[in-house]
Scaffold this motif. Structure first.
Motif, short mmCIF file in Angstrom:
data_model
loop_
_atom_site.label_atom_id
_atom_site.label_comp_id
_atom_site.label_asym_id
_atom_site.label_seq_id
_atom_site.Cartn_x
_atom_site.Cartn_y
_atom_site.Cartn_z
N ASP A 1 -4.10 39.92 -20.13
CA ASP A 1 -4.44 38.50 -20.27
C ASP A 1 -3.74 37.57 -19.30
O ASP A 1 -4.08 36.40 -19.22
CB ASP A 1 -4.11 38.04 -21.69
CG ASP A 1 -4.94 38.77 -22.73
OD1 ASP A 1 -6.06 39.18 -22.39
OD2 ASP A 1 -4.47 38.92 -23.86
N GLY A 2 -2.76 38.01 -18.60
CA GLY A 2 -2.00 37.15 -17.70
C GLY A 2 -0.54 37.56 -17.75
O GLY A 2 -0.08 38.16 -18.71
N ALA A 3 0.18 37.22 -16.70
CA ALA A 3 1.59 37.59 -16.61
C ALA A 3 2.31 36.56 -15.74
O ALA A 3 1.68 35.86 -14.95
CB ALA A 3 1.74 38.99 -16.03
N THR A 4 3.62 36.49 -15.91
CA THR A 4 4.45 35.61 -15.11
C THR A 4 5.56 36.43 -14.48
O THR A 4 6.22 37.22 -15.17
CB THR A 4 5.06 34.48 -15.96
OG1 THR A 4 4.00 33.76 -16.59
CG2 THR A 4 5.87 33.52 -15.11
N ILE A 5 5.76 36.25 -13.18
CA ILE A 5 6.80 36.98 -12.46
C ILE A 5 7.66 36.01 -11.66
O ILE A 5 7.24 34.91 -11.33
CB ILE A 5 6.21 38.04 -11.50
CG1 ILE A 5 5.36 37.38 -10.41
CG2 ILE A 5 5.42 39.09 -12.27
CD1 ILE A 5 4.92 38.32 -9.30
N LEU A 6 8.87 36.46 -11.38
CA LEU A 6 9.72 35.83 -10.38
C LEU A 6 9.52 36.68 -9.13
O LEU A 6 9.71 37.90 -9.17
CB LEU A 6 11.19 35.84 -10.80
CG LEU A 6 12.19 35.49 -9.70
CD1 LEU A 6 12.04 34.04 -9.27
CD2 LEU A 6 13.60 35.76 -10.15
N ALA A 7 9.11 36.06 -8.04
CA ALA A 7 8.92 36.77 -6.78
C ALA A 7 9.82 36.14 -5.74
O ALA A 7 9.88 34.92 -5.61
CB ALA A 7 7.46 36.69 -6.34
N VAL A 8 10.55 36.97 -5.03
CA VAL A 8 11.37 36.50 -3.92
C VAL A 8 10.88 37.23 -2.69
O VAL A 8 10.90 38.46 -2.62
CB VAL A 8 12.87 36.77 -4.15
CG1 VAL A 8 13.68 36.27 -2.98
CG2 VAL A 8 13.34 36.11 -5.46
N ILE A 9 10.39 36.46 -1.73
CA ILE A 9 9.87 37.02 -0.48
C ILE A 9 10.84 36.68 0.63
O ILE A 9 11.18 35.51 0.85
CB ILE A 9 8.48 36.44 -0.19
CG1 ILE A 9 7.53 36.78 -1.35
CG2 ILE A 9 7.94 36.99 1.14
CD1 ILE A 9 6.21 36.08 -1.29
N TYR A 10 11.32 37.71 1.30
CA TYR A 10 12.27 37.55 2.40
C TYR A 10 11.55 37.86 3.69
O TYR A 10 10.99 38.94 3.86
CB TYR A 10 13.47 38.48 2.22
CG TYR A 10 14.44 38.44 3.37
CD1 TYR A 10 15.27 37.34 3.53
CD2 TYR A 10 14.50 39.47 4.29
CE1 TYR A 10 16.15 37.27 4.61
CE2 TYR A 10 15.39 39.42 5.35
CZ TYR A 10 16.21 38.32 5.50
OH TYR A 10 17.08 38.25 6.56
N ASP A 11 11.54 36.90 4.60
CA ASP A 11 10.89 37.08 5.90
C ASP A 11 11.96 37.09 6.96
O ASP A 11 12.64 36.08 7.18
CB ASP A 11 9.90 35.95 6.14
CG ASP A 11 9.10 36.15 7.41
OD1 ASP A 11 9.08 37.28 7.94
OD2 ASP A 11 8.50 35.17 7.88
N LYS A 12 12.15 38.22 7.62
CA LYS A 12 13.21 38.38 8.62
C LYS A 12 12.98 37.50 9.81
O LYS A 12 11.94 37.25 10.26
CB LYS A 12 13.29 39.83 9.06
CG LYS A 12 13.66 40.75 7.93
CD LYS A 12 13.66 42.19 8.42
CE LYS A 12 13.93 43.12 7.27
NZ LYS A 12 13.94 44.49 7.63
#
Length: 88
Positions: free
Chosen positions: A77-88
């Motif tokens: 039905d849906g979800a919540t995440i913490l996303a951390v994107i690291y771009d070098k």
């Protein structure tokens, strides 16, 4: 939907986000430079990284190179995440 957690920080290499996921009927693979860290806050998540398939629950996390084709969506039905994107 995405909510940036540090939009005021200039010159950053890391992008922390709260992401609300929905089920996705079609897979749309993503591939880009950098690395990603995902932490599931709420709901169930399906994640594919290359040939690997994962089902994640609240409290689960994963760290991977985002140069590998990947796809993420809510399982039900849906979800919540913490996303951390690291771009070098």
């Amino acid at each position: 939907t995405y909510k940036g957690l540090a939009p005021e920080v200039k010159g950053r290499n890391m992008e922390p986000l709260i992401v609300h996921l929905q089920p996705a009927p079609e897979k749309e693979l993503s591939q880009h430079d950098g690395e990603e860290f995902i932490y599931v806050l709420k709901g169930s998540v399906v994640l594919e990284i290359g040939e690997d398939h994962f089902e994640l629950e609240p409290g689960d996390s994963v760290y991977y190179l985002s140069t590998i084709p990947h796809w993420i969506a809510a399982k039900d039905d849906g979800a919540t995440i913490l996303a951390v994107i690291y771009d070098k």
